[in-house]
Design a protein around this motif. Structure first.
Motif, PDB file in Angstrom:
ATOM      1  N   GLN A 251       0.824  -1.202   0.000  1.00  0.00           N
ATOM      2  CA  GLN A 251       0.000   0.000   0.000  1.00  0.00           C
ATOM      3  C   GLN A 251       0.864   1.261   0.000  1.00  0.00           C
ATOM      4  N   LYS A 252       0.871   1.986  -1.143  1.00  0.00           N
ATOM      5  CA  LYS A 252       1.678   3.217  -1.185  1.00  0.00           C
ATOM      6  C   LYS A 252       0.915   4.334  -0.466  1.00  0.00           C
ATOM      7  N   THR A 253       1.558   4.997   0.472  1.00  0.00           N
ATOM      8  CA  THR A 253       0.867   6.028   1.256  1.00  0.00           C
ATOM      9  C   THR A 253       1.291   7.447   0.865  1.00  0.00           C
ATOM     10  N   VAL A 254       2.540   7.587   0.432  1.00  0.00           N
ATOM     11  CA  VAL A 254       3.018   8.915   0.035  1.00  0.00           C
ATOM     12  C   VAL A 254       3.694   8.815  -1.326  1.00  0.00           C
ATOM     13  N   SER A 255       3.324   9.733  -2.210  1.00  0.00           N
ATOM     14  CA  SER A 255       4.015   9.809  -3.483  1.00  0.00           C
ATOM     15  C   SER A 255       4.204  11.285  -3.811  1.00  0.00           C
TER      16      SER A 255
ATOM     17  N   ARG B  83       3.950  17.619  -7.383  1.00  0.00           N
ATOM     18  CA  ARG B  83       2.690  17.247  -6.729  1.00  0.00           C
ATOM     19  C   ARG B  83       2.896  16.180  -5.664  1.00  0.00           C
ATOM     20  N   VAL B  84       1.941  16.146  -4.730  1.00  0.00           N
ATOM     21  CA  VAL B  84       2.005  15.192  -3.623  1.00  0.00           C
ATOM     22  C   VAL B  84       0.689  14.427  -3.556  1.00  0.00           C
ATOM     23  N   GLU B  85       0.788  13.121  -3.449  1.00  0.00           N
ATOM     24  CA  GLU B  85      -0.409  12.295  -3.196  1.00  0.00           C
ATOM     25  C   GLU B  85      -0.250  11.617  -1.849  1.00  0.00           C
ATOM     26  N   ILE B  86      -1.292  11.710  -1.020  1.00  0.00           N
ATOM     27  CA  ILE B  86      -1.288  11.034   0.271  1.00  0.00           C
ATOM     28  C   ILE B  86      -2.428  10.023   0.252  1.00  0.00           C
ATOM     29  N   CYS B  87      -2.099   8.770   0.416  1.00  0.00           N
ATOM     30  CA  CYS B  87      -3.088   7.681   0.369  1.00  0.00           C
ATOM     31  C   CYS B  87      -3.956   7.807  -0.885  1.00  0.00           C
ATOM     32  N   GLY B  88      -3.327   8.114  -2.005  1.00  0.00           N
ATOM     33  CA  GLY B  88      -4.037   8.186  -3.281  1.00  0.00           C
ATOM     34  C   GLY B  88      -4.792   9.484  -3.503  1.00  0.00           C
ATOM     35  N   LEU B  89      -4.725  10.424  -2.550  1.00  0.00           N
ATOM     36  CA  LEU B  89      -5.452  11.695  -2.701  1.00  0.00           C
ATOM     37  C   LEU B  89      -4.473  12.826  -3.018  1.00  0.00           C
ATOM     38  N   ASP B  90      -4.844  13.646  -4.003  1.00  0.00           N
ATOM     39  CA  ASP B  90      -4.001  14.764  -4.410  1.00  0.00           C
ATOM     40  C   ASP B  90      -4.050  15.854  -3.324  1.00  0.00           C
ATOM     41  N   LEU B  91      -2.886  16.167  -2.769  1.00  0.00           N
ATOM     42  CA  LEU B  91      -2.839  17.110  -1.636  1.00  0.00           C
ATOM     43  C   LEU B  91      -3.329  18.504  -2.016  1.00  0.00           C
TER      44      LEU B  91
ATOM     45  N   GLY C 156      -9.246  15.691   2.516  1.00  0.00           N
ATOM     46  CA  GLY C 156      -9.123  14.232   2.616  1.00  0.00           C
ATOM     47  C   GLY C 156      -7.671  13.823   2.804  1.00  0.00           C
ATOM     48  N   ALA C 157      -6.783  14.445   2.018  1.00  0.00           N
ATOM     49  CA  ALA C 157      -5.357  14.095   2.098  1.00  0.00           C
ATOM     50  C   ALA C 157      -4.795  14.483   3.467  1.00  0.00           C
ATOM     51  N   LYS C 158      -5.157  15.689   3.939  1.00  0.00           N
ATOM     52  CA  LYS C 158      -4.615  16.154   5.232  1.00  0.00           C
ATOM     53  C   LYS C 158      -5.118  15.305   6.391  1.00  0.00           C
ATOM     54  N   ALA C 159      -6.313  14.736   6.227  1.00  0.00           N
ATOM     55  CA  ALA C 159      -6.872  13.897   7.300  1.00  0.00           C
ATOM     56  C   ALA C 159      -6.021  12.637   7.493  1.00  0.00           C
ATOM     57  N   CYS C 160      -5.257  12.276   6.455  1.00  0.00           N
ATOM     58  CA  CYS C 160      -4.421  11.061   6.530  1.00  0.00           C
ATOM     59  C   CYS C 160      -3.031  11.355   7.091  1.00  0.00           C
ATOM     60  N   ILE C 161      -2.761  12.639   7.433  1.00  0.00           N
ATOM     61  CA  ILE C 161      -1.410  13.016   7.868  1.00  0.00           C
ATOM     62  C   ILE C 161      -1.410  13.487   9.323  1.00  0.00           C
ATOM     63  N   GLY C 162      -0.406  13.052  10.063  1.00  0.00           N
ATOM     64  CA  GLY C 162      -0.146  13.615  11.387  1.00  0.00           C
ATOM     65  C   GLY C 162       1.213  14.281  11.317  1.00  0.00           C
ATOM     66  N   TYR C 163       1.344  15.488  11.896  1.00  0.00           N
ATOM     67  CA  TYR C 163       2.580  16.263  11.713  1.00  0.00           C
ATOM     68  C   TYR C 163       3.080  16.843  13.028  1.00  0.00           C
ATOM     69  N   LEU C 164       4.317  16.574  13.311  1.00  0.00           N
ATOM     70  CA  LEU C 164       4.978  17.223  14.446  1.00  0.00           C
ATOM     71  C   LEU C 164       6.018  18.173  13.871  1.00  0.00           C
ATOM     72  N   PRO C 165       5.748  19.496  13.918  1.00  0.00           N
ATOM     73  CA  PRO C 165       6.741  20.443  13.393  1.00  0.00           C
ATOM     74  C   PRO C 165       7.986  20.492  14.277  1.00  0.00           C
TER      75      PRO C 165
END
Ligand SMILES: Nc1ncnc2c1ncn2[C@@H]1O[C@H](COP(=O)(O)OP(=O)(O)OP(=O)(O)O)[C@@H](O)[C@H]1O
Length: 247
Positions: A7-11, A65-73, A79-88
């Protein structure tokens, strides 16, 4: 290492970012699968934070471009941001809140259903070893616990992709060990990208490593392969980031 799946999660393809005349990131591409931990390395100012901000949608790319879990960021942003957790790099902490209050705020910012709030807070606190300090003010906790709080807010919505900017920076050796083992646990079923200056950390925690220098990708490889070939990551790092002095 962890169980990478198909399962590719980030492209991310051909990412560049210019700040005026300065090019911070230049044609960087990156792919990540579920169950993989990727270490992002590079000297100070190489572009690691900028790459992470591009991957999390906190900064728009100049190109690429960035795809997260198949969604174009850029097109399916929510939808794409909902799949990401970020610690700056500087964790977004509120010193005057307790851990519980802080995580409750994180739940609200992530717009999770009210019925899921308590469960989400309990799980994130448990995963990050915060159960015993849930009622303590963040400002009264050690840096290690504050870093855990930062990671807990990043995983509160159980994202598939977790991006951590120098999560072990400034921690003592015991705290570092704890955060590293947390990263490994998270990376066993999710995808984790984290930046660090500690090469040994990459060797012990990551499946793959990508090195950036002056905004460009200069090395990408599997940690197992590096070990198998008997090369040291330190050598690879030095070779690929060495400034060539013109004579
Ligand atoms: N908002 C900005 N405006 C102008 N230049 C910027 C901005 N953000 C980053 N840069 C520049 O982009 C380059 C890459 O910076 P970045 O913070 O991504 O590097 P880094 O690899 O994370 O560095 P460090 O290891 O020191 O944290 C640097 O030259 C930096 O000065």
């Amino acid at each position: 290492m962890s169980a990478k799946t198909e399962q590719k999660t980030v492209s991310a393809q051909g990412l560049s970012r210019h700040f005026g005349a300065r090019t911070a990131v230049d044609q960087v591409s990156l792919e990540l699968w579920q169950g993989e931990v990727l270490g992002l390395l590079g000297p100070n100012g190489a572009g690691k934070t900028t790459v992470m901000r591009l991957l999390t949608g906190n900064l728009a790319p100049s190109t690429g471009r960035v795809e997260i879990c198949g969604l174009d960021l850029q097109k399916q942003t929510l939808g794409a941001k909902a799949c990401i957790g970020y610690l700056p790099e500087v964790p977004p902490l509120y010193r005057e809140l307790t851990i519980d209050e802080y995580l409750r705020l994180a739940v609200r910012l992530r717009r999770l259903a009210r019925s899921k709030t308590d469960d989400a807070i309990r799980k994130a606190a448990e995963r990050c070893g915060l159960e015993n300090v849930r009622r303590r003010l963040i400002g009264s906790l050690s840096k290690g616990y504050q870093q855990r709080a930062g990671i807990a807010q990043a995983i509160i919505h159980d994202p598939a992709v977790i991006i951590l900017d120098e999560p072990t920076s400034g921690l003592d050796p015991n705290q570092m060990r704890d955060v590293r083992s947390l990263i490994r646990e998270l990376g066993a079923v999710r995808s984790v990208i984290f930046s660090t200056h500690a090469l040994s950390e990459v060797e012990s925690v990551c499946d793959r490593v990508q090195i950036i220098n002056h905004g460009r990708q200069v090395f990408e490889g599997s940690v197992d392969m590096i070990k198998l070939e008997g090369t040291r990551l330190e050598e690879i790092f030095t070779q690929s980031t060495l400034e060539k002095i013109e004579t």
